[in-house]
Write an enzyme that holds these catalytic residues in place. Sequence first.
Site, PDB file in Angstrom:
ATOM      1  N   HIS A  66       0.513  -1.021  -0.575  1.00  0.00           N
ATOM      2  CA  HIS A  66       0.329  -0.123   0.309  1.00  0.00           C
ATOM      3  C   HIS A  66       0.679   1.448   0.577  1.00  0.00           C
ATOM      4  CE1 HIS A  66      -3.452  -2.019   1.916  1.00  0.00           C
ATOM      5  NE2 HIS A  66      -3.156  -2.658   0.601  1.00  0.00           N
ATOM      6  N   GLU A  68       1.163   4.029   1.748  1.00  0.00           N
ATOM      7  CA  GLU A  68       2.263   4.050   2.887  1.00  0.00           C
ATOM      8  C   GLU A  68       3.901   3.474   3.257  1.00  0.00           C
ATOM      9  OE1 GLU A  68      -2.309   3.794   4.782  1.00  0.00           O
ATOM     10  OE2 GLU A  68      -1.042   2.917   2.890  1.00  0.00           O
ATOM     11  N   CYS A  96      -4.930   0.706   6.791  1.00  0.00           N
ATOM     12  CA  CYS A  96      -5.385  -0.296   7.315  1.00  0.00           C
ATOM     13  C   CYS A  96      -4.957  -0.975   8.529  1.00  0.00           C
ATOM     14  CB  CYS A  96      -5.497  -1.149   6.273  1.00  0.00           C
ATOM     15  SG  CYS A  96      -3.310  -1.559   5.843  1.00  0.00           S
ATOM     16  N   ALA A 175     -20.012  13.191 -26.676  1.00  0.00           N
ATOM     17  CA  ALA A 175     -18.921  14.066 -27.342  1.00  0.00           C
ATOM     18  C   ALA A 175     -20.337  14.685 -28.009  1.00  0.00           C
ATOM     19  CB  ALA A 175     -18.068  13.713 -27.882  1.00  0.00           C
ATOM     20  N   ASP A 221     -19.756   2.134 -34.998  1.00  0.00           N
ATOM     21  CA  ASP A 221     -17.736   2.684 -34.735  1.00  0.00           C
ATOM     22  C   ASP A 221     -17.261   1.646 -34.647  1.00  0.00           C
ATOM     23  OD1 ASP A 221     -19.541   5.121 -34.511  1.00  0.00           O
ATOM     24  OD2 ASP A 221     -19.498   4.978 -32.601  1.00  0.00           O
ATOM     25  N   ARG A 228      -4.954   5.500 -25.793  1.00  0.00           N
ATOM     26  CA  ARG A 228      -3.883   5.822 -26.720  1.00  0.00           C
ATOM     27  C   ARG A 228      -3.022   7.588 -26.753  1.00  0.00           C
ATOM     28  NH1 ARG A 228      -8.554   3.625 -29.295  1.00  0.00           N
ATOM     29  NH2 ARG A 228      -8.808   5.983 -30.626  1.00  0.00           N
ATOM     30  N   GLY A 317     -23.875   4.145 -25.854  1.00  0.00           N
ATOM     31  CA  GLY A 317     -24.759   5.526 -27.128  1.00  0.00           C
ATOM     32  C   GLY A 317     -25.643   5.888 -26.222  1.00  0.00           C
TER      33      GLY A 317
END
Length: 417
Positions: A66, A68, A96, A175, A221, A228, A317
């Site tokens: 972890h 820490e 933890c 978008a 699509d 990328r 979509g």
Amino acid sequence: MSPASAGRSRRGAAERARDEKMMKTALSAARKGDGRTYPNPSVGAVVFRGDEILGRGTTKPPGGPHAEIVAMENSRKRHGDRSLRGASIATTLEPCSFSGRTGPCADALVEAGITSVAVGCLDPHPRVAGRGIKRLRAAGIQVETGVLEEECRYTHRGFLSVIERGRPWITLKLATTLDGRIATAAGESRWITGSESRAKVHRLRNAYDAVMVGSGTALADDPSLTVRRGDKVLRTPIRILVDSRLRVPATHQLFSDPASAKTWVVCGTGARGIAKMRETAGSVIEIGKGRDRKLDLPEMAAALADSGLTTLLVEGGGGLAAALLRADLVDEVHWMLAPKLIGSEGFSGLGPLAVDALGEAVVIEPLEFAVPGIGKNGFTQAGPDIHVHGLIRRNAKTEGSGRRKISRPAGRKGTKA
């Protein structure tokens, strides 16, 4: 008053300012592990003495140390074993206090001789839930909680959502043109937004455990849903295809590229072709039908959490986006708006929301603090486009009202190791 802020000690302004400065560095470290540590949270930690940073750490993938522990090892490597004695540490999440695949971080801090710990937010995991802080204080360590708490809760929103609500944190990315269209009437959609917006989307993907699309988007699509930079693939997150009737053929990129094992398919129970799909996809999750005779989306979200996912980026979509919004499963929105108009004959980026009154409208509110790469007011420029970002506010059709909290209880135990 939050549980974390209730436990704050009385410290001077200079000490609080220093803790916050170090916590900002810890938050930066935490973001480096986003999307790579699930089902665990990507925690950030900084070991410091006064204003000097001795070591930084980010949680490693499951089974690894972890944050820490990484930060303390970094300090030892740079400054020697004695550097930790009397030092302080800032950590974005409560250390933890139990042994899983790694030992308790709280015990490691005590053994190392750390004398002061600044904690961003408490860990609601049933096996921690304040026990880490109690362990530190019992050993005489000064603990300051609630340091940049809201920022830390936002950073760990996926982990917190699974523990407290039983489902991943779900972010919707859209978008569109200014009039909300994602394609012309002829189906042309590349590219609605500019290269700057598309680069931002790839950076978003890189920070999430999984990316989701519906079957309509996959058929239209044929996306790869990889991260990328130019033509170079940097990373492939888990790719989730919601395809209730298994319409998307195995020739599509999600099944035919080298990362096909990272493609998970969500389909209806007993869908035709499911046996063959199990041979093609990395995982197949069968979901029953809800009241509307379509896939039970809350059941899907719970199943994804049970599979270890904590954050989910939905990229389309319009039908899937609207269905998730109607089911009150969307927590956050990134909307890229291009300065273009297509008209009503184009394809809409969002399906029907069944809004009959303005009081039922979905409202997007900016966060109350700055988000790296976006800013504080919820709007930023991305080349010629506008990037709108915020959290979904509860409306009159859902329980309660006001800003969506990251702390709604659900009673699910979750996972942490």
